[in-house]
Motif scaffolding. Structure first.
Motif, PDB file in Angstrom:
ATOM      1  N   GLY A  30      94.911  27.486  31.620  1.00 50.59           N
ATOM      2  CA  GLY A  30      95.282  26.423  32.558  1.00 50.59           C
ATOM      3  C   GLY A  30      95.895  25.215  31.904  1.00 50.59           C
ATOM      4  O   GLY A  30      96.719  24.527  32.513  1.00 50.59           O
ATOM      5  N   THR A  31      95.519  24.939  30.639  1.00 44.85           N
ATOM      6  CA  THR A  31      96.088  23.757  29.966  1.00 44.85           C
ATOM      7  C   THR A  31      97.571  23.928  29.705  1.00 44.85           C
ATOM      8  O   THR A  31      98.280  22.942  29.515  1.00 44.85           O
ATOM      9  CB  THR A  31      95.373  23.485  28.633  1.00 44.85           C
ATOM     10  N   VAL A  32      98.056  25.154  29.694  1.00 43.71           N
ATOM     11  CA  VAL A  32      99.484  25.423  29.519  1.00 43.71           C
ATOM     12  C   VAL A  32     100.152  25.675  30.863  1.00 43.71           C
ATOM     13  O   VAL A  32     101.188  25.096  31.196  1.00 43.71           O
ATOM     14  CB  VAL A  32      99.709  26.618  28.578  1.00 43.71           C
ATOM     15  N   GLN A  33      99.554  26.549  31.674  1.00 48.83           N
ATOM     16  CA  GLN A  33     100.233  26.989  32.884  1.00 48.83           C
ATOM     17  C   GLN A  33     100.204  25.970  34.006  1.00 48.83           C
ATOM     18  O   GLN A  33     101.140  25.924  34.809  1.00 48.83           O
ATOM     19  CB  GLN A  33      99.649  28.320  33.338  1.00 48.83           C
ATOM     20  N   MET A  34      99.156  25.168  34.122  1.00 52.48           N
ATOM     21  CA  MET A  34      99.177  24.160  35.185  1.00 52.48           C
ATOM     22  C   MET A  34     100.322  23.167  35.011  1.00 52.48           C
ATOM     23  O   MET A  34     101.068  22.906  35.967  1.00 52.48           O
ATOM     24  CB  MET A  34      97.832  23.448  35.303  1.00 52.48           C
ATOM     25  N   PRO A  35     100.542  22.589  33.813  1.00 50.01           N
ATOM     26  CA  PRO A  35     101.701  21.710  33.675  1.00 50.01           C
ATOM     27  C   PRO A  35     103.023  22.418  33.968  1.00 50.01           C
ATOM     28  O   PRO A  35     103.942  21.821  34.533  1.00 50.01           O
ATOM     29  CB  PRO A  35     101.620  21.249  32.218  1.00 50.01           C
ATOM     30  N   GLN A  36     103.137  23.675  33.585  1.00 49.44           N
ATOM     31  CA  GLN A  36     104.378  24.398  33.842  1.00 49.44           C
ATOM     32  C   GLN A  36     104.590  24.656  35.328  1.00 49.44           C
ATOM     33  O   GLN A  36     105.722  24.607  35.825  1.00 49.44           O
ATOM     34  CB  GLN A  36     104.366  25.712  33.069  1.00 49.44           C
ATOM     35  N   LEU A  37     103.512  24.967  36.034  1.00 48.07           N
ATOM     36  CA  LEU A  37     103.615  25.275  37.460  1.00 48.07           C
ATOM     37  C   LEU A  37     103.538  24.045  38.346  1.00 48.07           C
ATOM     38  O   LEU A  37     103.816  24.132  39.546  1.00 48.07           O
ATOM     39  CB  LEU A  37     102.497  26.253  37.844  1.00 48.07           C
ATOM     40  N   TYR A  38     103.174  22.909  37.783  1.00 49.97           N
ATOM     41  CA  TYR A  38     102.927  21.702  38.571  1.00 49.97           C
ATOM     42  C   TYR A  38     104.087  21.354  39.519  1.00 49.97           C
ATOM     43  O   TYR A  38     103.843  20.998  40.682  1.00 49.97           O
ATOM     44  CB  TYR A  38     102.625  20.538  37.633  1.00 49.97           C
ATOM     45  N   PRO A  39     105.358  21.449  39.094  1.00 46.76           N
ATOM     46  CA  PRO A  39     106.435  21.105  40.035  1.00 46.76           C
ATOM     47  C   PRO A  39     106.485  21.988  41.273  1.00 46.76           C
ATOM     48  O   PRO A  39     107.114  21.616  42.271  1.00 46.76           O
ATOM     49  CB  PRO A  39     107.705  21.279  39.183  1.00 46.76           C
ATOM     50  N   LEU A  40     105.851  23.164  41.235  1.00 44.89           N
ATOM     51  CA  LEU A  40     105.876  24.071  42.378  1.00 44.89           C
ATOM     52  C   LEU A  40     104.791  23.771  43.401  1.00 44.89           C
ATOM     53  O   LEU A  40     104.831  24.319  44.505  1.00 44.89           O
ATOM     54  CB  LEU A  40     105.726  25.515  41.888  1.00 44.89           C
ATOM     55  N   PHE A  41     103.822  22.907  43.060  1.00 42.65           N
ATOM     56  CA  PHE A  41     102.813  22.531  44.033  1.00 42.65           C
ATOM     57  C   PHE A  41     103.470  21.729  45.161  1.00 42.65           C
ATOM     58  O   PHE A  41     104.391  20.942  44.915  1.00 42.65           O
ATOM     59  CB  PHE A  41     101.727  21.683  43.377  1.00 42.65           C
ATOM     60  N   PRO A  42     103.020  21.886  46.408  1.00 40.59           N
ATOM     61  CA  PRO A  42     103.598  21.097  47.496  1.00 40.59           C
ATOM     62  C   PRO A  42     103.554  19.592  47.188  1.00 40.59           C
ATOM     63  O   PRO A  42     102.574  19.095  46.618  1.00 40.59           O
ATOM     64  CB  PRO A  42     102.712  21.449  48.701  1.00 40.59           C
ATOM     65  N   ARG A  43     104.603  18.899  47.552  1.00 41.11           N
ATOM     66  CA  ARG A  43     104.708  17.469  47.232  1.00 41.11           C
ATOM     67  C   ARG A  43     103.510  16.700  47.755  1.00 41.11           C
ATOM     68  O   ARG A  43     102.945  15.852  47.055  1.00 41.11           O
ATOM     69  CB  ARG A  43     105.997  16.897  47.833  1.00 41.11           C
TER      70      ARG A  43
END
Length: 542
Positions: free
Chosen positions: A108-121
């Motif tokens: 999660g420490t790697v993938q959450m920052p990478q996926l963060y822009p895809l979370f709903p605004r």
């Protein structure tokens, strides 16, 4: 498994970046009637001392100490690496949303920052989003069965890529994973027995307490859905909101809580092979229905494109293109179906290069945001430690060739890939000391939202239907689209429903279905965008 293919660190690292765009004994665990075993002695919430992950980063980092064994909370402790992105509109912040990126083994420490822009605004505005490397993984106290990086690299290169194809490769594959299990057992056998999903669910409850939340808000994708379902049944009164995207059938994961030896692997029980086959058929159909300008592998029609694909695989069996063997190519195809844009376009280009006898050019990888653990060790043994100790698989390596033939008859080449993905468990040395195997219908304090994509190459739509039916109070949201997880294959319709549910608890009406924003091989718009197809319909629940 984000469920992301065979349990390989190389595969998970590639999936983590691409997502920005895009046992010798039967593993039965404790008595299935015991819901996670006897009550665990209480363990105090860890203290999280947040700090910027790196200078100038928008992400904060902390570490948490938790018990290795919750039945002995004053014994050995382990460390969890935790990361947070504070709410972007702090005046309207409503709490913390925990996120698990799947796997098992997703850091999660790697993938959450990478996926963060895809979370709903709206979700990014209103929630602190927190993730972590689960126990045994990445920058947490990790399973690492090699003395040096060189040893790990030599082990990886010494086994077949993708899956084994002939008797010699099968012997090499089985020997490699037997050797891996022996190495792991020598280095830290105690850790191997305490990395189950139930252990991680208890970690999650301590992290919830550590950030001061009275109940849990959670988004889990792929394997993260099984983690979420486990939490919801261990701690049903503590569920505030839970989105489970691309779901695993919990009965399939646990072999229907049977003490009998499993006849099929976890992935075959889940129907991952069938989901991959159906998604591959859609890929070839959509590719053949368009031009080579949009899908490089198109042969001018769906049937001709399927025939071209079959011919390519037959050719690669006899004449690999460099290191691109038949096994490696089939594995690449299944993995390439995970992300619709630009994953399907890139996959078509790789297949066309192989058709022309050329080694495919590597797909460009986007730059990742600065995080404190940009390159943690993610060896095969980390996913295996969770998966193989947690979910029963046949314990005789000799049966996997017959299982491969069975799956290939029902699912084609994808069945071969998914069969061998679970074979490492045949010689894995550890069983989970404390697993949870049901029941799955404990009434939660608030309902759960289950999201299923109709053409998913890893966790088929049937898994979402099964999970929504198993949970005591859940609503199924259908995502008519392609790829693994709605998060990484977006629908503005799905995002809107998830946002309303997470923020104010409003579930979509029964039978709601959404469409993917951008269809496969979409025509470019004059502005440089692509044609979209989002929207929602309501009807009878599937």
């Amino acid at each position: 498994m984000l469920i992301s293919g065979p349990i390989t660190g190389r595969r998970r690292r590639a999936a983590a970046v691409a997502a920005v765009l895009t046992c010798s004994a039967v593993l039965t665990g404790p008595d299935p009637a015991a819901a996670g075993g006897p009550p665990s002695p209480s363990a105090g919430a860890p203290r999280l001392e947040w700090r910027p992950c790196v200078r100038g980063s928008a992400f904060d980092c902390a570490s948490a100490r938790v018990p290795l064994d919750y039945r002995n909370p004053r014994g050995r402790t382990i460390e969890l690496a935790v990361i947070k992105r504070p709410a972007t509109d702090p005046r309207r912040r409503i709490g913390t949303l925990f996120f698990n990126p799947g796997g098992p083994g997703g850091p999660g420490t790697v993938q959450m920052p990478q996926l963060y822009p895809l979370f709903p605004r709206e979700v990014r505005e209103r929630f602190d989003i927190v993730s972590w490397d689960p126990r045994g993984i990445g920058s947490s106290t990790a399973v690492n069965c090699f003395a040096t990086p060189g040893e790990a690299r030599a082990w990886v290169t010494g086994k077949p890529a993708g899956f084994p194809v002939d008797a010699r490769q099968r012997a090499s594959w089985i020997a490699a994973y037997r050797d891996l299990g022996r190495r792991c057992e020598r280095r830290d056998p105690e850790l191997l027995r305490h990395v189950s999903t139930a252990d991680t669910a208890r970690d999650l409850d301590l992290l919830r307490q550590a950030v001061g939340e009275p109940q849990l808000s959670y988004l889990g994708i792929s394997y993260g859905t099984f983690l979420g379902a486990t939490y919801a049944n261990l701690f049903p009164g503590r569920v505030h909101a839970m989105v489970l995207d691309s779901s695993i059938d919990p009965q399939a994961w646990t072999n229907h809580a049977s003490s009998a030896a499993p006849r099929l692997t976890t992935f075959l029980r889940m129907g991952a092979d069938l989901g991959a086959a159906a998604t591959l058929d859609q890929f070839l159909t959509k590719c053949g229905a368009t031009t080579t300008a949009r899908c490089a592998f198109s042969a001018g029609g769906p049937k001709a494109t399927r025939d071209k694909f079959d011919q390519l695989l037959r050719r690669l069996r006899e004449h690999p293109v460099g290191t691109w063997t038949y096994g490696r190519t089939v594995g690449d195809v299944v993995n390439g179906l995970y992300h619709l844009h630009p994953g399907w376009t890139n996959l078509a280009e790789r297949l066309q290069a192989l058709w022309q006898g050329r080694i495919p050019a590597p797909s460009p990888l986007p730059a990742a945001p600065p995080v404190p653990y940009p390159n943690p060790y993610l060896g095969d043994e980390q996913a295996a430690a969770v998966f193989c100790s947690d979910s029963p698989n046949p314990g005789d390596p000799g049966v996997y060739h017959a299982l491969e033939d069975f799956s290939a008859r029902r699912a084609g080449e994808a069945g071969r890939f998914w069969t061998w993905a679970a074979e490492p468990c045949a010689t894995w040395p550890a069983l989970a000391a404390n697993s949870y195997r049901g029941p799955w219908n404990r009434p939660t304090a608030h309902p759960v939202l289950v999201v299923g994509t109709t053409y998913d190459p890893a966790t088929p739509y049937s898994g979402a239907q099964a999970l929504a039916g198993e949970l005591a109070h859940a609503r199924l949201l259908t995502h008519h689209g392609y790829g693994h997880t709605a998060l990484t294959n977006p629908s503005s319709c799905v995002n809107a429903h998830e946002s309303r549910y997470l923020i104010d608890g409003t579930l979509p009406p029964p039978g709601t279905a959404c469409r993917q924003d951008t269809p496969p091989f979409a025509a470019p718009r004059p502005s440089g965008g692509v044609a979209t197809g989002g929207g929602a319909t309501a009807g009878r629940r599937p």
